[in-house]
Design a protein around this motif. Structure first.
Motif, PDB file in Angstrom:
ATOM      1  N   ARG A   9       0.605  -0.266 -12.396  1.00  0.00           N
ATOM      2  CA  ARG A   9       0.969   0.852 -11.507  1.00  0.00           C
ATOM      3  C   ARG A   9       0.227   0.755 -10.175  1.00  0.00           C
ATOM      4  O   ARG A   9       0.790   1.029  -9.115  1.00  0.00           O
ATOM      5  CB  ARG A   9       0.691   2.183 -12.183  1.00  0.00           C
ATOM      6  CG  ARG A   9       1.668   2.474 -13.317  1.00  0.00           C
ATOM      7  CD  ARG A   9       1.507   3.855 -13.864  1.00  0.00           C
ATOM      8  NE  ARG A   9       2.093   4.811 -12.928  1.00  0.00           N
ATOM      9  CZ  ARG A   9       1.911   6.120 -13.021  1.00  0.00           C
ATOM     10  NH1 ARG A   9       1.157   6.628 -13.979  1.00  0.00           N
ATOM     11  NH2 ARG A   9       2.482   6.929 -12.137  1.00  0.00           N
ATOM     12  N   LEU A  10      -1.051   0.382 -10.229  1.00  0.00           N
ATOM     13  CA  LEU A  10      -1.808   0.182  -8.989  1.00  0.00           C
ATOM     14  C   LEU A  10      -1.146  -0.893  -8.133  1.00  0.00           C
ATOM     15  O   LEU A  10      -1.002  -0.746  -6.909  1.00  0.00           O
ATOM     16  CB  LEU A  10      -3.242  -0.239  -9.289  1.00  0.00           C
ATOM     17  CG  LEU A  10      -4.232   0.826  -9.713  1.00  0.00           C
ATOM     18  CD1 LEU A  10      -5.556   0.192 -10.109  1.00  0.00           C
ATOM     19  CD2 LEU A  10      -4.443   1.833  -8.595  1.00  0.00           C
ATOM     20  N   LYS A  11      -0.742  -1.971  -8.789  1.00  0.00           N
ATOM     21  CA  LYS A  11      -0.124  -3.076  -8.069  1.00  0.00           C
ATOM     22  C   LYS A  11       1.194  -2.641  -7.417  1.00  0.00           C
ATOM     23  O   LYS A  11       1.470  -3.005  -6.275  1.00  0.00           O
ATOM     24  CB  LYS A  11       0.103  -4.249  -9.014  1.00  0.00           C
ATOM     25  CG  LYS A  11       0.597  -5.489  -8.317  1.00  0.00           C
ATOM     26  CD  LYS A  11       0.663  -6.640  -9.280  1.00  0.00           C
ATOM     27  CE  LYS A  11       1.368  -7.808  -8.639  1.00  0.00           C
ATOM     28  NZ  LYS A  11       1.558  -8.898  -9.571  1.00  0.00           N
ATOM     29  N   ARG A  12       1.998  -1.851  -8.123  1.00  0.00           N
ATOM     30  CA  ARG A  12       3.260  -1.374  -7.528  1.00  0.00           C
ATOM     31  C   ARG A  12       2.985  -0.491  -6.317  1.00  0.00           C
ATOM     32  O   ARG A  12       3.679  -0.570  -5.301  1.00  0.00           O
ATOM     33  CB  ARG A  12       4.090  -0.640  -8.575  1.00  0.00           C
ATOM     34  CG  ARG A  12       4.735  -1.585  -9.579  1.00  0.00           C
ATOM     35  CD  ARG A  12       5.753  -0.883 -10.456  1.00  0.00           C
ATOM     36  NE  ARG A  12       5.164   0.055 -11.392  1.00  0.00           N
ATOM     37  CZ  ARG A  12       4.713  -0.254 -12.592  1.00  0.00           C
ATOM     38  NH1 ARG A  12       4.751  -1.518 -13.031  1.00  0.00           N
ATOM     39  NH2 ARG A  12       4.216   0.681 -13.389  1.00  0.00           N
ATOM     40  N   SER A  13       1.947   0.327  -6.377  1.00  0.00           N
ATOM     41  CA  SER A  13       1.577   1.154  -5.226  1.00  0.00           C
ATOM     42  C   SER A  13       1.114   0.272  -4.071  1.00  0.00           C
ATOM     43  O   SER A  13       1.499   0.477  -2.916  1.00  0.00           O
ATOM     44  CB  SER A  13       0.468   2.145  -5.612  1.00  0.00           C
ATOM     45  OG  SER A  13       0.915   3.039  -6.598  1.00  0.00           O
ATOM     46  N   PRO A  33      -0.863 -10.451   1.020  1.00  0.00           N
ATOM     47  CA  PRO A  33      -1.867  -9.797   0.174  1.00  0.00           C
ATOM     48  C   PRO A  33      -1.484  -9.681  -1.301  1.00  0.00           C
ATOM     49  O   PRO A  33      -2.341  -9.825  -2.171  1.00  0.00           O
ATOM     50  CB  PRO A  33      -2.001  -8.403   0.798  1.00  0.00           C
ATOM     51  CG  PRO A  33      -1.520  -8.553   2.187  1.00  0.00           C
ATOM     52  CD  PRO A  33      -0.487  -9.630   2.160  1.00  0.00           C
ATOM     53  N   VAL A  34      -0.229  -9.434  -1.598  1.00  0.00           N
ATOM     54  CA  VAL A  34       0.187  -9.310  -2.998  1.00  0.00           C
ATOM     55  C   VAL A  34       0.061 -10.657  -3.693  1.00  0.00           C
ATOM     56  O   VAL A  34      -0.441 -10.754  -4.813  1.00  0.00           O
ATOM     57  CB  VAL A  34       1.619  -8.746  -3.112  1.00  0.00           C
ATOM     58  CG1 VAL A  34       2.093  -8.758  -4.552  1.00  0.00           C
ATOM     59  CG2 VAL A  34       1.686  -7.344  -2.522  1.00  0.00           C
ATOM     60  N   LYS A  35       0.488 -11.715  -3.024  1.00  0.00           N
ATOM     61  CA  LYS A  35       0.385 -13.064  -3.614  1.00  0.00           C
ATOM     62  C   LYS A  35      -1.068 -13.447  -3.832  1.00  0.00           C
ATOM     63  O   LYS A  35      -1.412 -14.072  -4.831  1.00  0.00           O
ATOM     64  CB  LYS A  35       1.080 -14.104  -2.734  1.00  0.00           C
ATOM     65  CG  LYS A  35       2.566 -13.870  -2.579  1.00  0.00           C
ATOM     66  CD  LYS A  35       3.283 -14.004  -3.893  1.00  0.00           C
ATOM     67  CE  LYS A  35       4.760 -13.756  -3.722  1.00  0.00           C
ATOM     68  NZ  LYS A  35       5.439 -13.444  -4.961  1.00  0.00           N
ATOM     69  N   GLN A  36      -1.934 -13.073  -2.904  1.00  0.00           N
ATOM     70  CA  GLN A  36      -3.355 -13.383  -3.063  1.00  0.00           C
ATOM     71  C   GLN A  36      -3.930 -12.669  -4.276  1.00  0.00           C
ATOM     72  O   GLN A  36      -4.714 -13.252  -5.025  1.00  0.00           O
ATOM     73  CB  GLN A  36      -4.125 -12.996  -1.805  1.00  0.00           C
ATOM     74  CG  GLN A  36      -3.867 -13.918  -0.651  1.00  0.00           C
ATOM     75  CD  GLN A  36      -4.619 -13.513   0.599  1.00  0.00           C
ATOM     76  OE1 GLN A  36      -5.054 -12.380   0.735  1.00  0.00           O
ATOM     77  NE2 GLN A  36      -4.764 -14.444   1.519  1.00  0.00           N
ATOM     78  N   SER A  37      -3.533 -11.420  -4.494  1.00  0.00           N
ATOM     79  CA  SER A  37      -4.047 -10.698  -5.662  1.00  0.00           C
ATOM     80  C   SER A  37      -3.519 -11.301  -6.958  1.00  0.00           C
ATOM     81  O   SER A  37      -4.213 -11.324  -7.969  1.00  0.00           O
ATOM     82  CB  SER A  37      -3.702  -9.210  -5.587  1.00  0.00           C
ATOM     83  OG  SER A  37      -2.334  -8.990  -5.813  1.00  0.00           O
ATOM     84  N   ARG A  50     -10.625  -4.936  -9.395  1.00  0.00           N
ATOM     85  CA  ARG A  50     -11.559  -4.421  -8.378  1.00  0.00           C
ATOM     86  C   ARG A  50     -11.055  -4.686  -6.972  1.00  0.00           C
ATOM     87  O   ARG A  50     -11.106  -3.811  -6.102  1.00  0.00           O
ATOM     88  CB  ARG A  50     -12.945  -5.046  -8.561  1.00  0.00           C
ATOM     89  CG  ARG A  50     -13.757  -4.442  -9.669  1.00  0.00           C
ATOM     90  CD  ARG A  50     -15.219  -4.880  -9.609  1.00  0.00           C
ATOM     91  NE  ARG A  50     -15.399  -6.324  -9.535  1.00  0.00           N
ATOM     92  CZ  ARG A  50     -15.419  -7.131 -10.588  1.00  0.00           C
ATOM     93  NH1 ARG A  50     -15.254  -6.655 -11.795  1.00  0.00           N
ATOM     94  NH2 ARG A  50     -15.610  -8.427 -10.428  1.00  0.00           N
ATOM     95  N   ALA A  51     -10.557  -5.895  -6.728  1.00  0.00           N
ATOM     96  CA  ALA A  51     -10.055  -6.244  -5.396  1.00  0.00           C
ATOM     97  C   ALA A  51      -8.850  -5.377  -5.029  1.00  0.00           C
ATOM     98  O   ALA A  51      -8.720  -4.929  -3.884  1.00  0.00           O
ATOM     99  CB  ALA A  51      -9.673  -7.723  -5.350  1.00  0.00           C
ATOM    100  N   LEU A  52      -7.989  -5.130  -6.000  1.00  0.00           N
ATOM    101  CA  LEU A  52      -6.823  -4.281  -5.759  1.00  0.00           C
ATOM    102  C   LEU A  52      -7.256  -2.855  -5.447  1.00  0.00           C
ATOM    103  O   LEU A  52      -6.729  -2.225  -4.531  1.00  0.00           O
ATOM    104  CB  LEU A  52      -5.906  -4.314  -6.983  1.00  0.00           C
ATOM    105  CG  LEU A  52      -4.565  -3.619  -6.861  1.00  0.00           C
ATOM    106  CD1 LEU A  52      -3.744  -4.212  -5.714  1.00  0.00           C
ATOM    107  CD2 LEU A  52      -3.791  -3.750  -8.164  1.00  0.00           C
ATOM    108  N   ALA A  53      -8.245  -2.349  -6.169  1.00  0.00           N
ATOM    109  CA  ALA A  53      -8.744  -0.996  -5.923  1.00  0.00           C
ATOM    110  C   ALA A  53      -9.329  -0.873  -4.519  1.00  0.00           C
ATOM    111  O   ALA A  53      -9.089   0.121  -3.821  1.00  0.00           O
ATOM    112  CB  ALA A  53      -9.784  -0.617  -6.974  1.00  0.00           C
ATOM    113  N   VAL A  54     -10.051  -1.882  -4.081  1.00  0.00           N
ATOM    114  CA  VAL A  54     -10.633  -1.870  -2.733  1.00  0.00           C
ATOM    115  C   VAL A  54      -9.527  -1.890  -1.677  1.00  0.00           C
ATOM    116  O   VAL A  54      -9.572  -1.141  -0.698  1.00  0.00           O
ATOM    117  CB  VAL A  54     -11.606  -3.056  -2.538  1.00  0.00           C
ATOM    118  CG1 VAL A  54     -11.999  -3.216  -1.076  1.00  0.00           C
ATOM    119  CG2 VAL A  54     -12.832  -2.875  -3.409  1.00  0.00           C
TER     120      VAL A  54
END
Length: 95
Positions: A9-13, A33-37, A50-54
């Motif tokens: 869900r975080l990733k979709r946001s 940025p999405v590909k990097q994550s 953690r990186a996604l949250a930041v």
């Protein structure tokens, strides 16, 4: 940091914020940025989380001047994607 939040869900946001609010320089095919994550996901899920949250916290911080109507519109869009709403993210990520 926010381990109790669902990563998908975080990733979709995050994907929504990148599509609508990231600058063009950040969304080139080589440095999207999405590909990097996604590169960190298989081997280092906690690091990716953690990186996604930041990254989300940075986007949320940039929405503080949005009017209520705009926030509601973004919330509707994120609900359609089954992502966390901006209102919810503001509660959890605002400093």
């Amino acid at each position: 940091m926010f381990a109790d939040l669902d990563y998908a869900r975080l990733k979709r946001s995050f994907e929504y914020f990148v599509e609508h609010y990231a600058s063009a320089e950040l969304t080139t095919p080589g440095s999207h940025p999405v590909k990097q994550s996604e590169r960190d996901e298989p081997s280092r899920m906690s690091r990716a989380h953690r990186a996604l949250a930041v990254a989300i916290a940075d986007f949320v911080d940039g929405t503080q001047d949005f009017c209520g109507e705009r926030v509601l519109e973004i919330d509707r869009d994120l609900r359609k994607r089954d992502g966390y709403t901006l209102s919810f993210l503001r509660e959890h990520f605002t400093r």
